[in-house]
Motif scaffolding. Sequence first.
Motif, PDB file in Angstrom:
ATOM      1  N   PRO A 265       0.888  -1.246  -0.064  1.00 54.35           N
ATOM      2  CA  PRO A 265       0.131  -0.122  -0.087  1.00 54.35           C
ATOM      3  C   PRO A 265       0.921   1.258   0.055  1.00 54.35           C
ATOM      4  CG  PRO A 265      -0.053  -1.126   2.278  1.00 54.35           C
ATOM      5  CD  PRO A 265       0.814  -1.849   1.294  1.00 54.35           C
TER       6      PRO A 265
ATOM      7  N   LYS B 115      -7.327  -1.838  -4.220  1.00 54.58           N
ATOM      8  CA  LYS B 115      -6.908  -0.616  -5.300  1.00 54.58           C
ATOM      9  C   LYS B 115      -7.825   0.335  -5.572  1.00 54.58           C
ATOM     10  CE  LYS B 115      -3.517  -2.960  -8.031  1.00 54.58           C
ATOM     11  NZ  LYS B 115      -2.475  -1.887  -7.912  1.00 54.58           N
TER      12      LYS B 115
ATOM     13  N   ASN C  21      -2.765   2.050  -4.722  1.00 51.42           N
ATOM     14  CA  ASN C  21      -2.523   0.954  -3.724  1.00 51.42           C
ATOM     15  C   ASN C  21      -2.864   1.368  -2.086  1.00 51.42           C
ATOM     16  OD1 ASN C  21      -2.039  -0.775  -5.738  1.00 51.42           O
ATOM     17  ND2 ASN C  21      -0.138  -1.494  -4.680  1.00 51.42           N
ATOM     18  N   ILE C  22      -4.008   1.095  -1.738  1.00 53.77           N
ATOM     19  CA  ILE C  22      -4.666   1.688  -0.516  1.00 53.77           C
ATOM     20  C   ILE C  22      -4.899   0.598   0.650  1.00 53.77           C
ATOM     21  CG2 ILE C  22      -6.539   2.789   0.506  1.00 53.77           C
ATOM     22  CD1 ILE C  22      -5.615   4.302  -2.032  1.00 53.77           C
ATOM     23  N   VAL C  23      -4.573   1.073   1.779  1.00 57.00           N
ATOM     24  CA  VAL C  23      -4.948   0.394   2.940  1.00 57.00           C
ATOM     25  C   VAL C  23      -5.616   1.294   3.961  1.00 57.00           C
ATOM     26  CG1 VAL C  23      -2.589   0.690   4.213  1.00 57.00           C
ATOM     27  CG2 VAL C  23      -4.184  -1.260   4.935  1.00 57.00           C
TER      28      VAL C  23
ATOM     29  N   PHE D 223      -7.292  -3.863   2.375  1.00 57.56           N
ATOM     30  CA  PHE D 223      -6.234  -3.681   1.700  1.00 57.56           C
ATOM     31  C   PHE D 223      -7.200  -3.690   0.013  1.00 57.56           C
ATOM     32  CE2 PHE D 223      -4.175  -5.479   5.030  1.00 57.56           C
ATOM     33  CZ  PHE D 223      -2.806  -4.728   4.963  1.00 57.56           C
TER      34      PHE D 223
END
Length: 273
Positions: free
Chosen positions: A23, A70, A75-77, A68
């Motif tokens: 991420p 996208k 890319n994200i958390v 987690f």
Amino acid sequence: MTQLAVVKKAVAFINKKTKNFQPEIALITGSGLAGSIPALTQKITLPYTSIPGFLRSTVPGHTGNLIFGKYKGRNIVVMQGRFHYYEGHPMKDLAISIRTLKMLGVQKLLVSAAVGSMDMKLKPGSLCVLKDHINFMCNNPLIGNHDPAFGPMFFDLTEAYDKTLRKTALAAAKKAKINAGEGVYLAVTGPNFETPSEIQMFKRWGATVVGMSVVPEVLTARQCGIQVLGLTWVTNMGCGISKTPLSHEETIRETKKIEGKFKDLLEILFVKL
Ligand code: HPA
């Protein structure tokens, strides 16, 4: 076990579950704001309870999941639910989740929270983008918790809240038609709300909004070089300014009204940041 060992164990577990997903942007959602998370693809949800060494969230309105995924290629958390000092967690332990994010690859941290306002221009429903903070928790997650793996013991806070990210956030708020301004966050331990006299004192100190989280997370993030954006939502005017007594139910009710707007804002920010 040292905190570095705890973090490494959590990271190894997460990497196995996510197949080394890295991420770039992390979001921490505050009271009642869990419903604002934009729809992520390739989503993987890990309950805090499944992650070795992670704390458990005990407050109603704070679901405990690491999510987690996208969003439009980013890319994200998301930390859905956070840990507070007033829950009785040792202050040092509040560093674990942030240090875990760092080791997973996070470069930018969006910290959201509900706050009480001391500024008549920032009424309930407004966004206060943080430009600084005052740590009145009289404690710090980094005390007795130093490991050079997480950065220097002494570090600068001239611009703890990144100027470029703040500018982007204010422009995004305008686009999403959200009443927004910049301000200074005053951190208290809670769990009680403040007294009217405390609110007047904080106002004289130069604080704009008051809350019971944010600062331990920001200090930990800045030490290890993560850029920070503080997105706080006014759920009430501070005690004594507010015409009615404060309650957690009011905080949750007011954040529910904000959920949609916050989602719009995050959808812009996840792409622009
Ligand atoms: N004080 C402290 N924390 C808060 C408040 C408040 O008035 N509102 C939401 N979180």
